[in-house]
Design an enzyme around this catalytic site. Sequence first.
Site, PDB file in Angstrom:
ATOM      1  N   ARG A  88     -44.644  98.395 -36.996  1.00 27.95           N
ATOM      2  CA  ARG A  88     -43.177  98.350 -36.878  1.00 27.95           C
ATOM      3  C   ARG A  88     -42.536  97.375 -37.860  1.00 27.95           C
ATOM      4  O   ARG A  88     -41.335  97.471 -38.095  1.00 27.95           O
ATOM      5  CB  ARG A  88     -42.771  98.010 -35.439  1.00 27.95           C
ATOM      6  CG  ARG A  88     -42.972  99.201 -34.521  1.00 27.95           C
ATOM      7  CD  ARG A  88     -42.430  98.967 -33.134  1.00 27.95           C
ATOM      8  NE  ARG A  88     -42.612 100.167 -32.335  1.00 27.95           N
ATOM      9  CZ  ARG A  88     -42.711 100.178 -31.011  1.00 27.95           C
ATOM     10  NH1 ARG A  88     -42.633  99.056 -30.326  1.00 27.95           N
ATOM     11  NH2 ARG A  88     -42.869 101.319 -30.372  1.00 27.95           N
ATOM     12  N   ASP A 124     -40.586  95.292 -27.701  1.00 28.93           N
ATOM     13  CA  ASP A 124     -40.217  96.704 -27.836  1.00 28.93           C
ATOM     14  C   ASP A 124     -38.798  96.876 -28.373  1.00 28.93           C
ATOM     15  O   ASP A 124     -38.427  97.961 -28.837  1.00 28.93           O
ATOM     16  CB  ASP A 124     -40.322  97.410 -26.473  1.00 28.93           C
ATOM     17  CG  ASP A 124     -41.775  97.550 -26.019  1.00 28.93           C
ATOM     18  OD1 ASP A 124     -42.685  97.442 -26.871  1.00 28.93           O
ATOM     19  OD2 ASP A 124     -42.009  97.777 -24.821  1.00 28.93           O
ATOM     20  N   LYS A 160     -40.754 102.971 -18.202  1.00 27.76           N
ATOM     21  CA  LYS A 160     -42.049 103.530 -18.622  1.00 27.76           C
ATOM     22  C   LYS A 160     -43.200 102.703 -18.057  1.00 27.76           C
ATOM     23  O   LYS A 160     -44.157 103.253 -17.514  1.00 27.76           O
ATOM     24  CB  LYS A 160     -42.085 103.551 -20.150  1.00 27.76           C
ATOM     25  CG  LYS A 160     -43.329 104.188 -20.752  1.00 27.76           C
ATOM     26  CD  LYS A 160     -43.053 104.734 -22.136  1.00 27.76           C
ATOM     27  CE  LYS A 160     -42.976 103.677 -23.209  1.00 27.76           C
ATOM     28  NZ  LYS A 160     -44.280 103.120 -23.598  1.00 27.76           N
ATOM     29  N   GLN A 216     -50.542  94.564 -21.246  1.00 28.73           N
ATOM     30  CA  GLN A 216     -51.569  95.609 -21.175  1.00 28.73           C
ATOM     31  C   GLN A 216     -52.944  94.983 -20.974  1.00 28.73           C
ATOM     32  O   GLN A 216     -53.738  95.445 -20.150  1.00 28.73           O
ATOM     33  CB  GLN A 216     -51.533  96.473 -22.431  1.00 28.73           C
ATOM     34  CG  GLN A 216     -50.225  97.244 -22.544  1.00 28.73           C
ATOM     35  CD  GLN A 216     -50.148  98.121 -23.774  1.00 28.73           C
ATOM     36  OE1 GLN A 216     -51.068  98.165 -24.584  1.00 28.73           O
ATOM     37  NE2 GLN A 216     -49.041  98.810 -23.929  1.00 28.73           N
TER      38      GLN A 216
HETATM   39  C1  S3P Z   1     -46.404  97.405 -21.888  1.00 30.96           C
HETATM   40  C2  S3P Z   1     -46.677  96.216 -22.503  1.00 30.96           C
HETATM   41  C3  S3P Z   1     -46.271  95.922 -23.876  1.00 30.96           C
HETATM   42  C4  S3P Z   1     -45.196  96.876 -24.380  1.00 30.96           C
HETATM   43  C5  S3P Z   1     -45.506  98.312 -24.044  1.00 30.96           C
HETATM   44  C6  S3P Z   1     -45.629  98.482 -22.543  1.00 30.96           C
HETATM   45  C7  S3P Z   1     -46.872  97.605 -20.499  1.00 30.96           C
HETATM   46  O1  S3P Z   1     -47.403  96.018 -24.711  1.00 30.96           O
HETATM   47  O2  S3P Z   1     -45.046  96.733 -25.769  1.00 30.96           O
HETATM   48  O3  S3P Z   1     -44.484  99.164 -24.510  1.00 30.96           O
HETATM   49  O4  S3P Z   1     -46.410  98.544 -19.834  1.00 30.96           O
HETATM   50  O5  S3P Z   1     -47.709  96.801 -20.047  1.00 30.96           O
HETATM   51  P1  S3P Z   1     -48.409  94.759 -24.927  1.00 30.96           P
HETATM   52  O6  S3P Z   1     -48.932  94.407 -23.607  1.00 30.96           O
HETATM   53  O7  S3P Z   1     -49.450  95.263 -25.851  1.00 30.96           O
HETATM   54  O8  S3P Z   1     -47.576  93.684 -25.528  1.00 30.96           O
END
Ligand code: S3P
Length: 426
Positions: free
Chosen positions: A346, A315, A24, A169
């Site tokens: 969660r 996750d 993803k 993120q």
């Molecule tokens: C993700 C970063 C993670 C993860 C999310 C996908 C990404 O979140 O939990 O499912 O693709 O950068 P955070 O960056 O908020 O930890």
Amino acid sequence: METLNISALSQPFDIVIDNIASDKSISHRCAMFSLLSNKPSTIKNYLRGEDTMDSLKIAQKLGATVEDNGDIITITPPSKLTEPDDILDCGNAGTGMRLYAGLLAGIEGSFVLTGDKYLRSRPMKRVTNPLRDIGAKIDGREDGNKAPLHIRGGKLKSFKYHSPIDSAQVKSALILAGIQSDEISYYKEDLLSRDHTERMLNGMGANISTNSNGWIEINPIKEPLKPLNLTVPTDPSSAFFFAVAAAIVPNAKVTLKNVTLNPTRIEAYKVLQQMGVDVEFIEVENIYEPIGDIIVKNNKLQGVTVDKNIAWLIDELPCLSIAMSIADGKSVVKNAQELRVKESDRISAVVNNLKLCGVSYKEFEDGYEINGNATLHKATINSCGDHRIAMSFAIAGLLCGMEIEDTQCIETSFPNFTEILNSLRV
Ligand code: S3P
């Protein structure tokens, strides 16, 4: 509201799974990063989940042309990203909203990012504040903390930012902003969060590196990047549901094919190893990231403490908690307050549903303690609209049967989950 009924497995399985959902995180990035080139990107195995298809639709609204021949998706960027005539809907995806916020903050135009009711309740200040500090004009509910977010993109300043949270993120949003400014920018996080953004952008010709003091140096891009040409590997977070299935079902074994073995993504498998499960990683190739197979075999499970490297298994914690429930002895999860602001809270979703299955626990602000040695009972589970809660308890159902309510959310990341779950019975 869709309900999933799972019955207990009557015999073990030994199965090779080669059709688990594609990654993803990488798929979202393919949709977005292809906009930074001036040539078509070709993506094989793009994840056709709701979240990542929403990111692709946004790329189209920004002017990209998307051709999908069922196998390969070709994304042709526009010569200049266009101001869309409508809102940009990220659906359920925090990754979609936060990364697009960083990208669009540096592009001339007016953009509105919104999402479903779950995404609209998640905190966005972690990206809107540092972006505002470098000149981005962003507004939203609660002073820019909640979507819809309105972004008026334009020139951005370079920055030096030490993030208070280890979040890919946030890092990716700031990298996307940093490459659009005129000077070098610096970003630091205490634990390296998943690094697909750095790997992919560098593969496209950007210059993002980590210096000896642990600061990520983000050089501006002076010209369009090379296009992406990649096959998205299997998502280790989606594959993990079947790793736990093999870990908890007596005498079961699973081979998970073509998974990204990026060290920031496979920590939960290492926790299973610590719990006594047989886990083998076989690297087959290395394209942007190491990719290979993971073999998981059932064994007697021991309780474990998880209080480090939390960003590397955030996750997977809901599903890990199912293994913790039947393990011998106590397990503890600490320093995981980020779990409270995921697709659902969660921590409460895990413990409240475990309680319905007969598991005893203690809840903390930043985690939980699970007593272990439980004999799980069939229960009616509230997914809280969260795909990972729905799928984790579906896996628990392999031991005792389970009814999961509100399972439409599984479509966001793993559309063929139920089909693969059913294949364990043949
Ligand atoms: C993700 C970063 C993670 C993860 C999310 C996908 C990404 O979140 O939990 O499912 O693709 O950068 P955070 O960056 O908020 O930890």
